[in-house]
Design an enzyme around this catalytic site. Structure first.
Site, PDB file in Angstrom:
ATOM      1  NE  ARG A   1      -7.299   8.335 -11.295  1.00  0.00           N
ATOM      2  CZ  ARG A   1      -7.176   8.939 -10.133  1.00  0.00           C
ATOM      3  NH1 ARG A   1      -7.797  10.059  -9.911  1.00  0.00           N
ATOM      4  NH2 ARG A   1      -6.433   8.417  -9.192  1.00  0.00           N
TER       5      ARG A   1
ATOM      6  NE  ARG B   1     -14.795   4.584 -12.320  1.00  0.00           N
ATOM      7  CZ  ARG B   1     -16.020   4.912 -11.979  1.00  0.00           C
ATOM      8  NH1 ARG B   1     -16.820   4.029 -11.448  1.00  0.00           N
ATOM      9  NH2 ARG B   1     -16.450   6.130 -12.164  1.00  0.00           N
TER      10      ARG B   1
ATOM     11  CG  ASP C   1      -9.985   7.807  -3.559  1.00  0.00           C
ATOM     12  OD1 ASP C   1      -9.603   8.093  -4.710  1.00  0.00           O
ATOM     13  OD2 ASP C   1     -10.224   8.676  -2.696  1.00  0.00           O
TER      14      ASP C   1
HETATM   15  O1  CP3 Z   1      -2.856   4.961  -9.481  1.00  0.00           O
HETATM   16  C1  CP3 Z   1      -3.965   5.099  -8.957  1.00  0.00           C
HETATM   17  O2  CP3 Z   1      -4.891   5.753  -9.447  1.00  0.00           O
HETATM   18  C2  CP3 Z   1      -4.094   4.317  -7.670  1.00  0.00           C
HETATM   19  C3  CP3 Z   1      -5.296   4.471  -6.932  1.00  0.00           C
HETATM   20  C4  CP3 Z   1      -5.628   5.835  -6.393  1.00  0.00           C
HETATM   21  C5  CP3 Z   1      -6.884   6.489  -6.600  1.00  0.00           C
HETATM   22  N1  CP3 Z   1      -6.901   7.612  -5.837  1.00  0.00           N
HETATM   23  C6  CP3 Z   1      -7.954   5.991  -7.449  1.00  0.00           C
HETATM   24  C7  CP3 Z   1      -8.918   6.970  -8.031  1.00  0.00           C
HETATM   25  C8  CP3 Z   1      -4.871   6.651  -5.553  1.00  0.00           C
HETATM   26  C9  CP3 Z   1      -3.427   6.464  -5.083  1.00  0.00           C
HETATM   27  C10 CP3 Z   1      -5.683   7.756  -5.180  1.00  0.00           C
HETATM   28  C11 CP3 Z   1      -5.252   8.782  -4.247  1.00  0.00           C
HETATM   29  C12 CP3 Z   1      -6.066   9.986  -4.085  1.00  0.00           C
HETATM   30  N2  CP3 Z   1      -7.420  10.109  -4.136  1.00  0.00           N
HETATM   31  C13 CP3 Z   1      -5.526  11.233  -3.747  1.00  0.00           C
HETATM   32  C14 CP3 Z   1      -4.066  11.520  -3.489  1.00  0.00           C
HETATM   33  C15 CP3 Z   1      -3.285  11.636  -4.728  1.00  0.00           C
HETATM   34  C16 CP3 Z   1      -3.473  12.927  -5.465  1.00  0.00           C
HETATM   35  O3  CP3 Z   1      -4.014  12.846  -6.569  1.00  0.00           O
HETATM   36  O4  CP3 Z   1      -3.079  13.973  -4.946  1.00  0.00           O
HETATM   37  C17 CP3 Z   1      -6.593  12.138  -3.671  1.00  0.00           C
HETATM   38  C18 CP3 Z   1      -6.485  13.610  -3.371  1.00  0.00           C
HETATM   39  C19 CP3 Z   1      -7.790  11.409  -3.907  1.00  0.00           C
HETATM   40  C20 CP3 Z   1      -9.174  11.894  -3.885  1.00  0.00           C
HETATM   41  C21 CP3 Z   1      -9.817  11.768  -5.209  1.00  0.00           C
HETATM   42  N3  CP3 Z   1     -10.186  10.586  -5.798  1.00  0.00           N
HETATM   43  C22 CP3 Z   1     -10.176  12.816  -6.114  1.00  0.00           C
HETATM   44  C23 CP3 Z   1      -9.923  14.271  -5.864  1.00  0.00           C
HETATM   45  C24 CP3 Z   1     -10.757  12.222  -7.234  1.00  0.00           C
HETATM   46  C25 CP3 Z   1     -11.416  12.898  -8.419  1.00  0.00           C
HETATM   47  C26 CP3 Z   1     -10.472  13.509  -9.340  1.00  0.00           C
HETATM   48  C27 CP3 Z   1      -9.519  12.537 -10.012  1.00  0.00           C
HETATM   49  O5  CP3 Z   1      -8.327  12.667  -9.771  1.00  0.00           O
HETATM   50  O6  CP3 Z   1      -9.966  11.681 -10.798  1.00  0.00           O
HETATM   51  C28 CP3 Z   1     -10.715  10.821  -7.044  1.00  0.00           C
HETATM   52  C29 CP3 Z   1     -11.198   9.827  -7.998  1.00  0.00           C
HETATM   53  C30 CP3 Z   1     -10.356   8.659  -8.279  1.00  0.00           C
HETATM   54  N4  CP3 Z   1      -9.487   8.054  -7.422  1.00  0.00           N
HETATM   55  C31 CP3 Z   1     -10.361   7.955  -9.516  1.00  0.00           C
HETATM   56  C32 CP3 Z   1      -9.475   6.890  -9.355  1.00  0.00           C
HETATM   57  C33 CP3 Z   1      -9.142   5.822 -10.340  1.00  0.00           C
HETATM   58  C34 CP3 Z   1     -11.210   8.300 -10.741  1.00  0.00           C
HETATM   59  C35 CP3 Z   1     -12.569   7.768 -10.564  1.00  0.00           C
HETATM   60  C36 CP3 Z   1     -13.397   7.887 -11.789  1.00  0.00           C
HETATM   61  O7  CP3 Z   1     -12.912   8.296 -12.852  1.00  0.00           O
HETATM   62  O8  CP3 Z   1     -14.558   7.567 -11.641  1.00  0.00           O
END
Ligand code: CP3
Length: 375
Positions: free
Chosen positions: A41, A50, A94
């Site tokens: 990110r 992305r 995710d």
């Molecule tokens: O290192 C990594 O990013 C690995 C992949 C990964 C994603 N989500 C990709 C993602 C992992 C391990 C997750 C876990 C995840 N997803 C959790 C648990 C971890 C934590 O943060 O507590 C949760 C609660 C989610 C649900 C989720 N996904 C939310 C709340 C959001 C939006 C807010 C944010 O943190 O960006 C996402 C989006 C998300 N998941 C993105 C990515 C790369 C961003 C997407 C984008 O920018 O369009």
């Protein structure tokens, strides 16, 4: 890849097993390090890749997930792996793919986060959910991404698979998105305890074959994210989160054995769940992840050497100067002690964090821990 050909027997030999050794409680020469949300990110490469696609379409493309995973800075010129020498990679996916596979619609709204247009409102909404037995086959695209990534990682570092824990997934399914209070999800716990348990059971039944499938596909460790543990407090946590966390570990381990797969270390990260640290250390996981609100020394006193601890630098510390990051890392390493420890942040990286400061964090862990391990 040929049809059904994404589960090859032989993967490239692992060259850096420091993370796995620490997870199993074996001695290491230095402290392994990775960062939650390291898969992209905050990297310009991620934002470029992305920008072209919808988030969940990206998740469904094994090629895209593989590419984004390799952006993690592990040694060599791969994405976060392309930048700094992290000791583990986490698959790009995710936690919300599981509610999707259960039949719920989920979209990722840019700038807002996940959104469920039709969250679970009534008890009878549980009937809308698919049989949890179909979830693993629905999520075959994740398995394909894992296999492809494991091959392309070429053994540089181990690959971590993951899922959300039942309570955290329930919060999204009931709230319909993020929430600062979790009032709707907690309303279920108080008003409909039985239906809540039914939902948590469905999720557990979905998660077990999904996690076993990730290992079959090539994941070398598993992390369960209970990101919303802190909203529960000790009593609700004991009733509605911990039993399912325990069940997932127990059943995944049994499932691996039944499938003839070697065991993999499992990590539980229950954010803000410090009140349950002792219980989490006995929940069947080799590693307990800590958020930054827990003092490392106290955590170590509470769990001893029973488990490996992982964490827990305040992610915002990466806004500090590189020198200050070095000092904070040194303190953290001294407090956790050199063994049974995996360095990480106390939660995920934020998108505006400077990759150079992430690099400073990783380097400081490696540098200082080598000195500590020599003494
Ligand atoms: O290192 C990594 O990013 C690995 C992949 C990964 C994603 N989500 C990709 C993602 C992992 C391990 C997750 C876990 C995840 N997803 C959790 C648990 C971890 C934590 O943060 O507590 C949760 C609660 C989610 C649900 C989720 N996904 C939310 C709340 C959001 C939006 C807010 C944010 O943190 O960006 C996402 C989006 C998300 N998941 C993105 C990515 C790369 C961003 C997407 C984008 O920018 O369009």
């Amino acid at each position: 890849m040929e049809e059904n050909g994404f589960r090859p027997k032989g993967f490239p030999e692992l060259k850096n097993d420091t993370f796995l050794r620490a997870a199993w409680g074996e001695e290491t020469d230095y402290t392994p390090v990775w960062c939650m949300r390291q898969a992209g990110r905050y990297l310009p490469e991620f934002r470029e890749t992305r920008a072209a696609q919808d988030f969940f379409s990206t998740c469904r493309s094994p090629e895209a997930c593989c590419e984004l995973t390799l952006q993690q800075p592990v040694p060599y010129s791969l994405q976060p792996l392309r930048r700094f020498p992290l000791d583990a990679a986490i698959i790009f996916s995710d936690i919300l793919v599981v509610p999707q596979a259960l039949g719920m619609e989920v979209t990722m709204v840019p700038g807002k986060g996940p959104s469920f247009p039709e969250p679970l409102r009534e008890e009878r909404d549980l009937e809308r959910l698919r049989d949890p037995a179909v979830v693993a086959s629905e999520l075959d695209y994740v398995f394909q991404a894992i296999t492809l990534t494991r091959q392309r990682l070429a053994g540089r570092v181990p690959l971590i698979g993951f899922a959300g824990a039942p309570w955290t997934l329930m919060t999204y399914m009931v709230e319909g998105g993020g929430s600062s209070t979790m009032a709707q999800a907690k309303r279920w716990l108080y008003q409909r305890p039985q239906a809540s348990h039914q939902l948590l059971h469905i999720l557990t039944d979905a998660l077990v074959p999904y996690l076993v499938g990730q290992v079959a596909a090539g994941a070398q460790a598993l992390q369960l994210f209970e990101s919303h543990a802190g909203h529960l407090g000790p009593q609700l946590f004991t009733k509605f989160a911990l039993p399912y966390i325990c069940d997932v570990a127990k059943r995944v381990k049994a499932g691996l054995q039944k499938a003839g797969l070697a065991p993999v270390p499992m990590i539980i990260f229950a954010k803000d769940g410090h009140f349950a640290l002792e219980e989490l250390a006995q929940a069947g996981y080799e590693v307990v992840g800590l958020d930054w609100t827990v003092a490392p020394k106290k955590a170590r006193e509470r769990v001893g050497k029973m488990v490996t601890l992982q964490g827990n630098l305040d992610p915002c510390a990466l806004y500090a100067s590189k020198e200050e990051i070095g000092r904070l890392v040194q303190q953290m390493l001294d407090d956790f002690g050199p063994q049974r420890y995996i360095a990480n942040l106390g939660h995920g990286l934020y998108p505006d964090m400077d990759p150079e400061h992430v690099g400073a964090f990783v380097d400081a862990v490696h540098k200082h821990s080598r000195l500590l391990h020599q003494n």
